[in-house]
Design a protein around this motif. Sequence first.
Motif, short mmCIF file in Angstrom:
data_model
loop_
_atom_site.label_atom_id
_atom_site.label_comp_id
_atom_site.label_asym_id
_atom_site.label_seq_id
_atom_site.Cartn_x
_atom_site.Cartn_y
_atom_site.Cartn_z
N ASN A 90 7.20 -10.02 5.59
CA ASN A 90 7.13 -10.73 4.31
C ASN A 90 8.48 -10.61 3.58
O ASN A 90 8.84 -9.55 3.07
N SER B 77 7.09 -14.50 0.92
CA SER B 77 5.68 -14.84 0.66
C SER B 77 5.21 -14.17 -0.62
O SER B 77 6.02 -13.82 -1.49
N ILE B 78 3.95 -13.95 -0.76
CA ILE B 78 3.37 -13.43 -2.00
C ILE B 78 3.82 -11.99 -2.26
O ILE B 78 4.21 -11.26 -1.35
N ASP C 128 2.82 -8.20 -4.50
CA ASP C 128 1.68 -7.45 -5.01
C ASP C 128 1.81 -7.26 -6.52
O ASP C 128 2.69 -7.86 -7.17
N ARG D 289 7.09 -7.12 -1.81
CA ARG D 289 6.67 -7.99 -0.72
C ARG D 289 6.33 -7.12 0.49
O ARG D 289 7.20 -6.42 1.01
N TYR E 149 -2.89 -5.50 1.29
CA TYR E 149 -1.48 -5.21 1.54
C TYR E 149 -1.37 -3.99 2.45
O TYR E 149 -2.01 -2.96 2.22
#
Length: 341
Positions: free
Chosen positions: A37, A40-41, A43, A48, A110
Amino acid sequence: MKTFKKLLLSSVMLASTAAVMAQGAKNIRINEVLTNNTASIVDEYGNRQAWIEVENTSFTTYNVRGMYFTTDRSVLDPQMSVPERIKRMSVIPSGDPRTQIGGHQHLIFYCNSNPAQGKLHLSLNIPISEPLWIGFYNGNATELIDSVSIPALAADQSYARHGNTWSVKKAENVTPGIENFIKTDETKDAKLKREDPYGVGITLLAMGIVFFCLTLLFVFFWIFGLIMRHLDTAKKVVNTQPIKTVTKTVEVTHDIAHATGNILQDGLEKKGIDKEVYIAVISMALKQYQDDVHDVESGVITIKSQRTGWSDEYSQMTHFHDPMQPQSHQAPRIPTAPELH
């Protein structure tokens, strides 16, 4: 004997509960994985990290707390003890309402993280850009619910499920938290067939609508019947004689009060009118009240017997003869003219 029956019933209930829980757990499956990552998204802390997305494929809600992820293939050994297997797994902690996954909803965990940062942070080791195997176990750490072998992925690429097949998705096509493959030209029928291939959902929905409509009809007719019964009772009470008398009294009293109030009001507006006029008016009103309001006759005529003497044979016979003298069979004598004088 009773103790045995109780134990047997408890065992059946526990087995049924376990079967239901197991069936619910099998509806949870790994849906998408991203190992590297970089874009991307993020937390809650803005970091990441690699992530795993699970999906609830059923129409009911299920809580995934207490279930396990692992990347260690050694847990596939059936001879391994449960405590030893748990040591090689990462558990989903309880205490977060987000672990209660609704029907056809998704949840992201995660990895390579510290569980102290949140309930969705797992210490599961995900190597970057290397092939790996991920297993998803039930809360007993024995039943394998789902697993996937992931190839080496480039940065921000994901490995996503589409039905029963998997494929690599480019960074711009990664879909965390939603459906993996969305077709804009897909019809509603095709989407329904894809999401519910066996028609279970549409069957439950149709049955639910039918039962809901039947329930509404039952409630409507029950209330309607209750109202009609009360109306019939009210009509019977209104039609009784005491109610009529009271109703007539109230009507006449209201008319008298209204007329008296009007007259008194006129008297106040036209000052100087003699009080005797008011007294006379009130007396006439009371007289009208007495004439109009009276006991309501029942309409039943009651005849009481009374002795009059007309049925006494003795008294009737004294008008024709003296009972102390013998009767004569001679014809009565016709008086002469002098005797008539």
